[in-house]
Design a protein around this motif. Structure first.
Motif, PDB file in Angstrom:
ATOM      1  N   MET A 109       0.826  -1.205   0.000  1.00 16.07           N
ATOM      2  CA  MET A 109       0.000   0.000   0.000  1.00 16.07           C
ATOM      3  C   MET A 109       0.867   1.265   0.000  1.00 16.07           C
ATOM      4  O   MET A 109       0.484   2.279  -0.588  1.00 16.07           O
ATOM      5  N   CYS A 110       2.017   1.207   0.638  1.00 16.09           N
ATOM      6  CA  CYS A 110       2.910   2.365   0.624  1.00 16.09           C
ATOM      7  C   CYS A 110       3.489   2.619  -0.756  1.00 16.09           C
ATOM      8  O   CYS A 110       3.821   3.756  -1.105  1.00 16.09           O
ATOM      9  N   SER A 111       3.629   1.562  -1.562  1.00 17.65           N
ATOM     10  CA  SER A 111       4.092   1.769  -2.938  1.00 17.65           C
ATOM     11  C   SER A 111       3.091   2.592  -3.739  1.00 17.65           C
ATOM     12  O   SER A 111       3.460   3.345  -4.641  1.00 17.65           O
ATOM     13  N   VAL A 112       1.786   2.469  -3.406  1.00 20.30           N
ATOM     14  CA  VAL A 112       0.780   3.318  -4.044  1.00 20.30           C
ATOM     15  C   VAL A 112       0.962   4.772  -3.617  1.00 20.30           C
ATOM     16  O   VAL A 112       0.712   5.702  -4.387  1.00 20.30           O
ATOM     17  N   LEU A 113       1.438   4.973  -2.381  1.00 23.61           N
ATOM     18  CA  LEU A 113       1.706   6.323  -1.894  1.00 23.61           C
ATOM     19  C   LEU A 113       3.003   6.902  -2.448  1.00 23.61           C
ATOM     20  O   LEU A 113       3.338   8.055  -2.162  1.00 23.61           O
ATOM     21  N   GLY A 114       3.741   6.119  -3.215  1.00 22.04           N
ATOM     22  CA  GLY A 114       4.995   6.599  -3.783  1.00 22.04           C
ATOM     23  C   GLY A 114       6.216   6.276  -2.955  1.00 22.04           C
ATOM     24  O   GLY A 114       7.301   6.790  -3.244  1.00 22.04           O
ATOM     25  N   LEU A 115       6.083   5.431  -1.938  1.00 21.20           N
ATOM     26  CA  LEU A 115       7.203   5.030  -1.087  1.00 21.20           C
ATOM     27  C   LEU A 115       7.649   3.628  -1.478  1.00 21.20           C
ATOM     28  O   LEU A 115       6.929   2.650  -1.235  1.00 21.20           O
ATOM     29  N   PHE A 116       8.820   3.543  -2.094  1.00 23.16           N
ATOM     30  CA  PHE A 116       9.379   2.261  -2.517  1.00 23.16           C
ATOM     31  C   PHE A 116      10.589   1.960  -1.636  1.00 23.16           C
ATOM     32  O   PHE A 116      11.506   2.785  -1.520  1.00 23.16           O
ATOM     33  N   VAL A 117      10.572   0.766  -1.038  1.00 20.63           N
ATOM     34  CA  VAL A 117      11.625   0.359  -0.116  1.00 20.63           C
ATOM     35  C   VAL A 117      12.372  -0.827  -0.714  1.00 20.63           C
ATOM     36  O   VAL A 117      11.757  -1.826  -1.109  1.00 20.63           O
ATOM     37  N   ARG A 118      13.694  -0.700  -0.779  1.00 22.61           N
ATOM     38  CA  ARG A 118      14.543  -1.770  -1.278  1.00 22.61           C
ATOM     39  C   ARG A 118      15.583  -2.113  -0.222  1.00 22.61           C
ATOM     40  O   ARG A 118      16.006  -1.256   0.539  1.00 22.61           O
ATOM     41  N   GLN A 119      16.010  -3.369  -0.211  1.00 20.18           N
ATOM     42  CA  GLN A 119      17.071  -3.808   0.674  1.00 20.18           C
ATOM     43  C   GLN A 119      18.020  -4.714  -0.084  1.00 20.18           C
ATOM     44  O   GLN A 119      17.626  -5.390  -1.043  1.00 20.18           O
ATOM     45  N   ASN A 120      19.280  -4.722   0.338  1.00 15.44           N
ATOM     46  CA  ASN A 120      20.286  -5.468  -0.418  1.00 15.44           C
ATOM     47  C   ASN A 120      20.112  -6.973  -0.248  1.00 15.44           C
ATOM     48  O   ASN A 120      20.011  -7.709  -1.232  1.00 15.44           O
ATOM     49  N   ASP A 121      20.081  -7.462   0.971  1.00 16.34           N
ATOM     50  CA  ASP A 121      19.935  -8.902   1.200  1.00 16.34           C
ATOM     51  C   ASP A 121      19.332  -9.097   2.589  1.00 16.34           C
ATOM     52  O   ASP A 121      19.977  -8.795   3.596  1.00 16.34           O
ATOM     53  N   PRO A 122      18.106  -9.612   2.673  1.00 17.06           N
ATOM     54  CA  PRO A 122      17.491  -9.797   4.000  1.00 17.06           C
ATOM     55  C   PRO A 122      18.257 -10.779   4.878  1.00 17.06           C
ATOM     56  O   PRO A 122      18.166 -10.717   6.110  1.00 17.06           O
ATOM     57  N   PHE A 130       3.369  14.574  -2.799  1.00 14.88           N
ATOM     58  CA  PHE A 130       3.303  15.451  -3.969  1.00 14.88           C
ATOM     59  C   PHE A 130       4.159  14.918  -5.121  1.00 14.88           C
ATOM     60  O   PHE A 130       3.746  14.978  -6.289  1.00 14.88           O
ATOM     61  N   VAL A 131       5.350  14.415  -4.808  1.00 15.06           N
ATOM     62  CA  VAL A 131       6.268  13.957  -5.858  1.00 15.06           C
ATOM     63  C   VAL A 131       5.828  12.584  -6.355  1.00 15.06           C
ATOM     64  O   VAL A 131       5.082  11.869  -5.678  1.00 15.06           O
ATOM     65  N   PRO A 132       6.282  12.195  -7.544  1.00 13.41           N
ATOM     66  CA  PRO A 132       5.842  10.895  -8.088  1.00 13.41           C
ATOM     67  C   PRO A 132       6.245   9.707  -7.229  1.00 13.41           C
ATOM     68  O   PRO A 132       5.445   8.808  -6.981  1.00 13.41           O
ATOM     69  N   PHE A 133       7.497   9.670  -6.761  1.00 12.52           N
ATOM     70  CA  PHE A 133       7.944   8.535  -5.956  1.00 12.52           C
ATOM     71  C   PHE A 133       9.155   8.946  -5.128  1.00 12.52           C
ATOM     72  O   PHE A 133       9.848   9.918  -5.434  1.00 12.52           O
ATOM     73  N   THR A 134       9.376   8.176  -4.075  1.00 12.03           N
ATOM     74  CA  THR A 134      10.546   8.316  -3.208  1.00 12.03           C
ATOM     75  C   THR A 134      11.089   6.921  -2.940  1.00 12.03           C
ATOM     76  O   THR A 134      10.336   6.042  -2.491  1.00 12.03           O
ATOM     77  N   VAL A 135      12.363   6.711  -3.229  1.00 10.11           N
ATOM     78  CA  VAL A 135      12.974   5.389  -3.123  1.00 10.11           C
ATOM     79  C   VAL A 135      13.896   5.374  -1.905  1.00 10.11           C
ATOM     80  O   VAL A 135      14.810   6.197  -1.790  1.00 10.11           O
ATOM     81  N   TYR A 136      13.652   4.432  -1.010  1.00  8.73           N
ATOM     82  CA  TYR A 136      14.497   4.192   0.163  1.00  8.73           C
ATOM     83  C   TYR A 136      15.330   2.940  -0.101  1.00  8.73           C
ATOM     84  O   TYR A 136      14.779   1.865  -0.367  1.00  8.73           O
ATOM     85  N   GLN A 137      16.632   3.090  -0.020  1.00  8.58           N
ATOM     86  CA  GLN A 137      17.548   1.956  -0.191  1.00  8.58           C
ATOM     87  C   GLN A 137      18.160   1.631   1.162  1.00  8.58           C
ATOM     88  O   GLN A 137      18.863   2.458   1.759  1.00  8.58           O
ATOM     89  N   VAL A 138      17.885   0.427   1.662  1.00  4.11           N
ATOM     90  CA  VAL A 138      18.367  -0.025   2.963  1.00  4.11           C
ATOM     91  C   VAL A 138      19.425  -1.102   2.734  1.00  4.11           C
ATOM     92  O   VAL A 138      19.177  -2.091   2.033  1.00  4.11           O
ATOM     93  N   ARG A 139      20.601  -0.891   3.331  1.00  2.00           N
ATOM     94  CA  ARG A 139      21.691  -1.865   3.218  1.00  2.00           C
ATOM     95  C   ARG A 139      22.082  -2.332   4.625  1.00  2.00           C
ATOM     96  O   ARG A 139      22.519  -1.530   5.461  1.00  2.00           O
ATOM     97  N   TRP A 140      21.918  -3.630   4.829  1.00  2.00           N
ATOM     98  CA  TRP A 140      22.292  -4.216   6.113  1.00  2.00           C
ATOM     99  C   TRP A 140      23.783  -4.508   6.119  1.00  2.00           C
ATOM    100  O   TRP A 140      24.310  -5.121   5.202  1.00  2.00           O
TER     101      TRP A 140
END
Length: 387
Positions: free
Chosen positions: A35-48, A182-192
């Motif tokens: 649902m947050c991806s619909v809000l424009g919040l995309f979360v990525r992680q390197n390796d869980p 307001f903006v189209p998307f925001t990408v969060y990159q999480v690296r453990w």
């Protein structure tokens, strides 16, 4: 952008209700993340698999007001509320309420008790204690998060957003949320990163500095010694500087009281407004020392020297000629000290010819004599330094 903002506000209410209704589980995190991806919040992680399940404290850099919410979409964790009174707003933003802690020692003791209890989620802490844009450097880590446990896992967080900057200093979390919608998307990159244990007999300050260096290398930024207090002081100065006049047209609106004049040669340069703000502050300092010197002369010399001390020396030693102002023109300025008034009253012309008499050992009654004695002593010091 406005259409996205209005649409996502309605969707955001549903995301909040779903996150409150469902218990903390893998299913809840997956649904809320979609649902947050619909809000424009995309979360990525390197390796869980790099996430250490035995670690009780996560250490991350601070970029936005929603870093803890984003990492909570990947794993169960809690961030204690350090600023602001506990209540509905604090709870709705996803912070952990531990009650009112009187000091950092009491807070650390509460977090130790929390981490020692089985079944509690790990702690997610931000030792920077203030958000930055994440592009230049890390603020100095506070030592108290590293005194809770002897094992921490660093988390490198990077945020990207098109058109609009990710983090703006001194902005509220509500403004940041609206810009996120307001903006189209925001990408969060999480690296453990690998877990970091405390060395034998290592102090918390050294432990914090070591983890900060590791995170800075991972993010490709500088590990600074600036603290959150330095950032707060810098923002105070920026707010104070923004109120200083830099153009004659803005003075009646910003400062209703009597104001100094601006040289006409510098008044029309609107493109260099920050430079005018700096020169205005320096000119005011020179004016306090030499209230009899016209402000136009001070501005002109500061534009060339860009130094308060050099300008004062030029005016005192006669390298810049001017006609002294009357006392009425300087009534609105702060009164100078006794030594400043003596030097100012002695300077009624553009140059002063020093007397041939040696410097007297008693305190002269006339300001002119005192100033001439000062000039002789200065010349004697110059000669002695040359020899």
């Amino acid at each position: 952008g406005l259409c996205l903002l209005v649409l996502r506000l309605f969707i955001g209410v549903h995301v909040f209700l779903v996150s409150c209704a469902l218990p903390d589980s893998l299913l809840r995190r997956y649904i809320v993340r979609v649902m947050c991806s619909v809000l424009g919040l995309f979360v990525r992680q390197n390796d869980p698999r790099l996430r250490d399940g035995s670690v009780r404290v996560y250490i991350a850099n601070h970029v936005t007001h929603f870093d803890h919410n984003v990492i909570n979409l990947l794993t169960s964790c809690n961030t204690p509320a350090l600023n602001g009174a506990p209540g509905f707003i604090c709870w709705s933003r996803g912070f952990l309420e531990l009650g009112a802690a009187g000091s950092r020692a009491e807070l650390v003791d509460s977090l130790r008790v929390y981490s020692s209890q089985e079944g509690n989620a790990p702690l997610l802490l931000f030792p920077e204690e203030a958000a930055t844009n994440g592009r230049v450097g890390l603020l100095r880590f506070s030592s108290w998060p590293f005194s809770i446990m002897d094992m921490v896992q660093p988390v490198a967080l990077q945020v990207q957003r098109p058109l609009i900057t990710v983090s703006v200093a001194d902005s509220s979390w509500i403004a940041e949320l609206l810009w996120t919608f307001f903006v189209p998307f925001t990408v969060y990159q999480v690296r453990w990163m690998p877990s970091v244990p405390r060395r034998a007999e290592e102090l918390s300050e050294d432990f914090a500095l070591r983890v900060q260096e590791l995170l800075a290398v991972e993010l490709g930024v500088v590990s600074t010694r600036l603290t959150a207090a330095d950032k707060a002081e810098h923002m105070k100065r920026l707010r104070h500087t923004s109120l200083l006049p830099f153009a004659p047209g803005m003075w009646p609106r910003l400062l209703p009281e009597p104001r100094p004049r601006v040289p006409s040669s510098l008044a029309g340069a609107g493109s260099s407004a920050p430079e005018h703000v700096q020169i205005a502050a320096m000119a005011q300092r020179v004016k306090e020392v030499l209230p009899h010197v016209p402000l136009e002369v001070i501005w002109t010399d500061l534009a060339q020297t860009d130094c308060v001390d050099t300008t004062i020396a030029n005016l005192l030693e006669g390298r810049v000629s001017f006609f002294p102002e009357s006392k009425e023109a300087t009534t609105d300025l702060p009164a100078p000290s006794t030594s400043q008034a003596a030097a100012a009253s002695a300077f009624q012309g553009s140059t002063v010819v020093p007397s041939s008499k040696p410097a007297t050992k008693h305190f002269a009654k006339s300001p002119v004599e005192r100033h001439l004695s000062l000039q002789e002593r200065k010349r004697a010091l110059y000669d002695y330094a040359r020899r």
